[in-house]
Design a protein around this motif. Structure first.
Motif, short mmCIF file in Angstrom:
data_model
loop_
_atom_site.label_atom_id
_atom_site.label_comp_id
_atom_site.label_asym_id
_atom_site.label_seq_id
_atom_site.Cartn_x
_atom_site.Cartn_y
_atom_site.Cartn_z
N ASN A 267 0.90 -1.03 -0.12
CA ASN A 267 -0.04 -0.02 -0.09
C ASN A 267 0.72 1.20 -0.03
O ASN A 267 0.54 2.09 -0.73
N TYR A 268 1.90 1.17 0.59
CA TYR A 268 2.81 2.33 0.78
C TYR A 268 3.52 2.68 -0.60
O TYR A 268 3.31 3.75 -1.16
N TYR A 269 4.05 1.58 -1.18
CA TYR A 269 5.05 2.08 -2.23
C TYR A 269 4.15 1.99 -3.87
O TYR A 269 4.72 2.57 -4.81
N THR A 270 3.03 1.49 -3.73
CA THR A 270 2.18 1.36 -4.89
C THR A 270 1.06 2.36 -5.09
O THR A 270 0.32 2.63 -6.00
N SER A 271 0.65 2.85 -3.85
CA SER A 271 -0.78 3.47 -3.91
C SER A 271 -1.93 3.13 -4.29
O SER A 271 -2.90 3.68 -4.58
N LYS A 272 -1.76 1.62 -4.33
CA LYS A 272 -2.93 0.85 -4.42
C LYS A 272 -3.19 0.09 -3.23
O LYS A 272 -2.56 0.14 -2.07
N LYS A 273 -4.11 -0.83 -3.13
CA LYS A 273 -4.62 -1.55 -1.86
C LYS A 273 -4.30 -2.98 -2.09
O LYS A 273 -4.84 -3.62 -3.13
N TRP A 274 -3.38 -3.48 -1.33
CA TRP A 274 -3.25 -5.00 -1.39
C TRP A 274 -4.32 -5.98 -1.15
O TRP A 274 -5.17 -5.66 -0.35
N GLY A 275 -4.43 -6.82 -2.15
CA GLY A 275 -5.64 -7.76 -1.92
C GLY A 275 -7.00 -7.26 -2.53
O GLY A 275 -7.51 -8.16 -2.74
N ASP A 276 -7.04 -5.99 -2.89
CA ASP A 276 -8.20 -5.59 -3.48
C ASP A 276 -8.25 -5.87 -4.73
O ASP A 276 -7.24 -5.64 -5.69
N ALA A 277 -9.23 -6.53 -5.38
CA ALA A 277 -9.41 -7.20 -6.70
C ALA A 277 -9.29 -6.17 -7.81
O ALA A 277 -8.63 -6.33 -8.98
N ALA A 278 -9.45 -4.75 -7.58
CA ALA A 278 -9.16 -3.86 -8.34
C ALA A 278 -7.92 -3.37 -8.60
O ALA A 278 -7.37 -2.64 -9.53
N SER A 279 -6.97 -4.03 -7.71
CA SER A 279 -5.55 -3.65 -7.96
C SER A 279 -4.85 -4.75 -8.77
O SER A 279 -3.44 -4.34 -9.12
#
Length: 217
Positions: A167-179
């Motif tokens: 989450n910190y390095y990618t600005s996405k959410k770990w485990g979220d299908a949308a990622s």
């Protein structure tokens, strides 16, 4: 099947994500990078391999993300890189190595924000492997000869660490299908089922890429 795709695999602990990656790579006749990535990154960057192992997929609590990425373009010999906290040096070295590995040809890369590092690669397919907590507890307990309570604690701590890092390095959410391009439940599909689903996704993706390329020409 002909394969030109680089597959990245995010995974919950105990989901069998690594096993999925290894089996997929074997069936496709390509390399799978997990811990091997750390050795390659250490060699490429000149940093000690132990630093990569000690900071592997661990969250950071210092510096600003923007400063880290601003430094990326200066290289390992720059003064800015020299003054950077070690966890950021490790991340940037892995980031660079992941890109270099992907440029060499199709492969499987497990974890380490590889999907983010390769976000501009048209031939990248990002996958997340998950499973019901109880099934993961049984798997981790059996594999490591642990009690269910100890296995659960290890799972929760590891997943929390991986999520914070991602989450910190990618600005996405770990485990979220949308990622991710594909999210698979190994508790339902099994290892073999996950591998077959990924292979089918690769086939569809490559057919679409080939069609798009023909249309452009």
């Amino acid at each position: 099947m002909t394969n030109h795709t680089v597959i990245t695999i995010g995974r919950q602990l105990g989901s069998g994500g690594k096993e999925v990656g290894l089996q997929l790579a074997e069936e496709l006749g390509i390399k799978c990078y997990d811990k091997e990535l750390l050795e390659r990154a250490a060699k490429d960057s000149g940093l000690c391999q132990e630093l990569f192992e000690n900071n592997d997929e661990k969250p950071t609590n210092s510096f600003l993300y923007s400063l880290v990425m601003d430094t990326y373009s200066f290289g390992y010999s720059s003064a800015a890189f020299a003054d950077m906290p070690i966890n950021h040096k490790v991340f940037l070295a892995q980031f660079d190595t992941i890109k270099n590995i992907a440029k060499e040809g199709p492969c499987v890369i497990v974890g380490r924000c590889a999907d983010y590092a390769l976000s501009e690669f048209d031939n990248m397919l990002s996958v997340f492997v998950h499973a019901d907590l109880e099934k993961r507890i049984r798997r981790v307990a059996r594999k490591n000869e642990l009690t269910d309570a100890t296995a659960k604690d290890r799972i929760q701590k590891t997943d929390k660490r991986r999520a914070s890092y991602y989450n910190y390095y990618t600005s996405k959410k770990w485990g979220d299908a949308a990622s991710y391009n594909l999210s698979l439940d190994s508790g339902v599909l099994g290892i073999d089922g996950c591998v077959q689903m990924i292979k089918k996704a690769i086939e569809i993706k490559e057919e679409r890429l080939a069609k798009n390329n023909r249309e452009v020409k």
